[in-house]
Design a protein around this motif. Sequence first.
Motif, PDB file in Angstrom:
ATOM      1  N   ASN A  68       0.826  -1.205   0.000  1.00  0.00           N
ATOM      2  CA  ASN A  68       0.000   0.000   0.000  1.00  0.00           C
ATOM      3  C   ASN A  68       0.858   1.252   0.000  1.00  0.00           C
ATOM      4  O   ASN A  68       0.502   2.262  -0.606  1.00  0.00           O
ATOM      5  CB  ASN A  68      -0.948   0.011   1.204  1.00  0.00           C
ATOM      6  CG  ASN A  68      -2.001  -1.079   1.105  1.00  0.00           C
ATOM      7  OD1 ASN A  68      -2.355  -1.504   0.018  1.00  0.00           O
ATOM      8  ND2 ASN A  68      -2.475  -1.549   2.232  1.00  0.00           N
ATOM      9  N   ILE A  69       2.007   1.194   0.677  1.00  0.00           N
ATOM     10  CA  ILE A  69       2.908   2.343   0.697  1.00  0.00           C
ATOM     11  C   ILE A  69       3.434   2.594  -0.713  1.00  0.00           C
ATOM     12  O   ILE A  69       3.501   3.736  -1.167  1.00  0.00           O
ATOM     13  CB  ILE A  69       4.063   2.101   1.698  1.00  0.00           C
ATOM     14  CG1 ILE A  69       3.518   2.085   3.117  1.00  0.00           C
ATOM     15  CG2 ILE A  69       5.135   3.173   1.547  1.00  0.00           C
ATOM     16  CD1 ILE A  69       4.528   1.697   4.173  1.00  0.00           C
ATOM     17  N   ARG A  70       3.784   1.534  -1.419  1.00  0.00           N
ATOM     18  CA  ARG A  70       4.291   1.653  -2.795  1.00  0.00           C
ATOM     19  C   ARG A  70       3.219   2.281  -3.691  1.00  0.00           C
ATOM     20  O   ARG A  70       3.509   3.158  -4.483  1.00  0.00           O
ATOM     21  CB  ARG A  70       4.699   0.273  -3.309  1.00  0.00           C
ATOM     22  CG  ARG A  70       5.170   0.244  -4.726  1.00  0.00           C
ATOM     23  CD  ARG A  70       6.603   0.691  -4.846  1.00  0.00           C
ATOM     24  NE  ARG A  70       7.024   0.508  -6.218  1.00  0.00           N
ATOM     25  CZ  ARG A  70       7.595   1.446  -6.932  1.00  0.00           C
ATOM     26  NH1 ARG A  70       7.867   2.608  -6.402  1.00  0.00           N
ATOM     27  NH2 ARG A  70       7.945   1.222  -8.165  1.00  0.00           N
ATOM     28  N   VAL A  71       1.982   1.842  -3.547  1.00  0.00           N
ATOM     29  CA  VAL A  71       0.882   2.382  -4.353  1.00  0.00           C
ATOM     30  C   VAL A  71       0.670   3.863  -4.028  1.00  0.00           C
ATOM     31  O   VAL A  71       0.496   4.687  -4.927  1.00  0.00           O
ATOM     32  CB  VAL A  71      -0.415   1.562  -4.121  1.00  0.00           C
ATOM     33  CG1 VAL A  71      -1.609   2.241  -4.740  1.00  0.00           C
ATOM     34  CG2 VAL A  71      -0.254   0.155  -4.668  1.00  0.00           C
ATOM     35  N   GLU A  72       0.722   4.194  -2.742  1.00  0.00           N
ATOM     36  CA  GLU A  72       0.536   5.591  -2.342  1.00  0.00           C
ATOM     37  C   GLU A  72       1.636   6.471  -2.922  1.00  0.00           C
ATOM     38  O   GLU A  72       1.376   7.575  -3.401  1.00  0.00           O
ATOM     39  CB  GLU A  72       0.534   5.706  -0.811  1.00  0.00           C
ATOM     40  CG  GLU A  72      -0.722   5.164  -0.172  1.00  0.00           C
ATOM     41  CD  GLU A  72      -0.636   5.127   1.348  1.00  0.00           C
ATOM     42  OE1 GLU A  72       0.303   5.716   1.916  1.00  0.00           O
ATOM     43  OE2 GLU A  72      -1.518   4.504   1.955  1.00  0.00           O
ATOM     44  N   THR A  73       2.865   5.974  -2.900  1.00  0.00           N
ATOM     45  CA  THR A  73       3.990   6.728  -3.454  1.00  0.00           C
ATOM     46  C   THR A  73       3.799   6.945  -4.953  1.00  0.00           C
ATOM     47  O   THR A  73       4.013   8.047  -5.464  1.00  0.00           O
ATOM     48  CB  THR A  73       5.319   5.980  -3.202  1.00  0.00           C
ATOM     49  OG1 THR A  73       5.463   5.767  -1.800  1.00  0.00           O
ATOM     50  CG2 THR A  73       6.498   6.763  -3.724  1.00  0.00           C
ATOM     51  N   LEU A  74       3.389   5.897  -5.656  1.00  0.00           N
ATOM     52  CA  LEU A  74       3.147   6.024  -7.096  1.00  0.00           C
ATOM     53  C   LEU A  74       2.023   7.016  -7.385  1.00  0.00           C
ATOM     54  O   LEU A  74       2.118   7.819  -8.319  1.00  0.00           O
ATOM     55  CB  LEU A  74       2.818   4.662  -7.707  1.00  0.00           C
ATOM     56  CG  LEU A  74       3.982   3.690  -7.830  1.00  0.00           C
ATOM     57  CD1 LEU A  74       3.482   2.323  -8.292  1.00  0.00           C
ATOM     58  CD2 LEU A  74       5.039   4.210  -8.778  1.00  0.00           C
ATOM     59  N   LEU A  75       0.984   6.968  -6.582  1.00  0.00           N
ATOM     60  CA  LEU A  75      -0.135   7.902  -6.777  1.00  0.00           C
ATOM     61  C   LEU A  75       0.308   9.340  -6.541  1.00  0.00           C
ATOM     62  O   LEU A  75      -0.089  10.249  -7.278  1.00  0.00           O
ATOM     63  CB  LEU A  75      -1.295   7.543  -5.861  1.00  0.00           C
ATOM     64  CG  LEU A  75      -2.074   6.275  -6.239  1.00  0.00           C
ATOM     65  CD1 LEU A  75      -3.091   5.924  -5.152  1.00  0.00           C
ATOM     66  CD2 LEU A  75      -2.750   6.425  -7.581  1.00  0.00           C
ATOM     67  N   GLU A  76       1.146   9.549  -5.526  1.00  0.00           N
ATOM     68  CA  GLU A  76       1.654  10.902  -5.268  1.00  0.00           C
ATOM     69  C   GLU A  76       2.518  11.386  -6.429  1.00  0.00           C
ATOM     70  O   GLU A  76       2.423  12.548  -6.847  1.00  0.00           O
ATOM     71  CB  GLU A  76       2.473  10.914  -3.972  1.00  0.00           C
ATOM     72  CG  GLU A  76       1.631  10.797  -2.727  1.00  0.00           C
ATOM     73  CD  GLU A  76       2.470  10.640  -1.458  1.00  0.00           C
ATOM     74  OE1 GLU A  76       3.703  10.795  -1.518  1.00  0.00           O
ATOM     75  OE2 GLU A  76       1.870  10.360  -0.411  1.00  0.00           O
ATOM     76  N   GLN A  77       3.362  10.495  -6.969  1.00  0.00           N
ATOM     77  CA  GLN A  77       4.205  10.865  -8.111  1.00  0.00           C
ATOM     78  C   GLN A  77       3.343  11.202  -9.328  1.00  0.00           C
ATOM     79  O   GLN A  77       3.626  12.164 -10.044  1.00  0.00           O
ATOM     80  CB  GLN A  77       5.181   9.738  -8.446  1.00  0.00           C
ATOM     81  CG  GLN A  77       6.278   9.565  -7.418  1.00  0.00           C
ATOM     82  CD  GLN A  77       7.117   8.328  -7.671  1.00  0.00           C
ATOM     83  OE1 GLN A  77       6.776   7.468  -8.468  1.00  0.00           O
ATOM     84  NE2 GLN A  77       8.242   8.243  -6.964  1.00  0.00           N
ATOM     85  N   GLN A  78       2.304  10.415  -9.564  1.00  0.00           N
ATOM     86  CA  GLN A  78       1.412  10.690 -10.688  1.00  0.00           C
ATOM     87  C   GLN A  78       0.719  12.034 -10.517  1.00  0.00           C
ATOM     88  O   GLN A  78       0.575  12.790 -11.478  1.00  0.00           O
ATOM     89  CB  GLN A  78       0.372   9.576 -10.836  1.00  0.00           C
ATOM     90  CG  GLN A  78       0.926   8.292 -11.391  1.00  0.00           C
ATOM     91  CD  GLN A  78      -0.126   7.199 -11.453  1.00  0.00           C
ATOM     92  OE1 GLN A  78      -1.137   7.239 -10.768  1.00  0.00           O
ATOM     93  NE2 GLN A  78       0.132   6.195 -12.275  1.00  0.00           N
ATOM     94  N   LEU A  79       0.306  12.319  -9.309  1.00  0.00           N
ATOM     95  CA  LEU A  79      -0.354  13.595  -9.032  1.00  0.00           C
ATOM     96  C   LEU A  79       0.604  14.754  -9.284  1.00  0.00           C
ATOM     97  O   LEU A  79       0.214  15.768  -9.871  1.00  0.00           O
ATOM     98  CB  LEU A  79      -0.882  13.625  -7.595  1.00  0.00           C
ATOM     99  CG  LEU A  79      -1.699  14.838  -7.196  1.00  0.00           C
ATOM    100  CD1 LEU A  79      -2.948  14.955  -8.073  1.00  0.00           C
ATOM    101  CD2 LEU A  79      -2.103  14.742  -5.737  1.00  0.00           C
ATOM    102  N   ASP A  80       1.856  14.602  -8.868  1.00  0.00           N
ATOM    103  CA  ASP A  80       2.869  15.643  -9.115  1.00  0.00           C
ATOM    104  C   ASP A  80       3.056  15.867 -10.614  1.00  0.00           C
ATOM    105  O   ASP A  80       3.123  17.011 -11.073  1.00  0.00           O
ATOM    106  CB  ASP A  80       4.209  15.270  -8.477  1.00  0.00           C
ATOM    107  CG  ASP A  80       4.173  15.343  -6.957  1.00  0.00           C
ATOM    108  OD1 ASP A  80       3.239  15.980  -6.406  1.00  0.00           O
ATOM    109  OD2 ASP A  80       5.081  14.763  -6.324  1.00  0.00           O
ATOM    110  N   VAL A  81       3.149  14.774 -11.372  1.00  0.00           N
ATOM    111  CA  VAL A  81       3.319  14.893 -12.824  1.00  0.00           C
ATOM    112  C   VAL A  81       2.112  15.580 -13.451  1.00  0.00           C
ATOM    113  O   VAL A  81       2.255  16.472 -14.295  1.00  0.00           O
ATOM    114  CB  VAL A  81       3.556  13.499 -13.464  1.00  0.00           C
ATOM    115  CG1 VAL A  81       3.449  13.561 -14.975  1.00  0.00           C
ATOM    116  CG2 VAL A  81       4.909  12.941 -13.043  1.00  0.00           C
ATOM    117  N   LEU A  82       0.926  15.186 -13.015  1.00  0.00           N
ATOM    118  CA  LEU A  82      -0.290  15.804 -13.554  1.00  0.00           C
ATOM    119  C   LEU A  82      -0.353  17.302 -13.213  1.00  0.00           C
ATOM    120  O   LEU A  82      -0.764  18.110 -14.049  1.00  0.00           O
ATOM    121  CB  LEU A  82      -1.534  15.090 -13.038  1.00  0.00           C
ATOM    122  CG  LEU A  82      -1.766  13.695 -13.610  1.00  0.00           C
ATOM    123  CD1 LEU A  82      -2.923  13.010 -12.887  1.00  0.00           C
ATOM    124  CD2 LEU A  82      -2.014  13.740 -15.100  1.00  0.00           C
TER     125      LEU A  82
END
Length: 167
Positions: A68-82
């Motif tokens: 879940n931590i890995r998924v949260e990190t990926l989601l945060e990175q995607q949000l930053d890119v967006l």
Amino acid sequence: MEDYLKSKQKAIDLIKMDERIKQIATQDTAIRELFKPIDELENDIITDILTFDDSLKSVEFPVYPNPNIRVETLLEQQLDVLNDIKQDTSLISSVILLIQKDVADSSKHLELIKEALEIATSTTKEEAESKFDKLITKINTTVEGVQNVQTLVNWAKTIYILYTSSS
């Protein structure tokens, strides 16, 4: 690992049974001679078990992180890119609006936009910085309206940052 422990216990049980049989058979030399190959095999098995035990002690089993931590990190990175994309596209929209709304000065603005893009053709960071500084001075002295100046300065800054981060 569980199978290994079961096998180890069976080997220990066999060794105990073998010792009992040897105690009974020690009076007869013929029977003792029959046990020599079994004794050698038994010693090999014991050596293998002990070696395997020692090698298991040195093995470091991986600790898997919480997925879940890995998924949260990926989601945060995607949000930053967006958010970066949103910011970049809003700048492009501002530049287009600048050209469309101020038709009288649009050729001057287009020339400044082109000069900003020429920053990317620089061969060194020093050259890019020089072009950027000259362009900022030119924008501040020739462009009217705070919003127009901000839009063109932001455009030049974006091109400069993209050039310097890619070099």
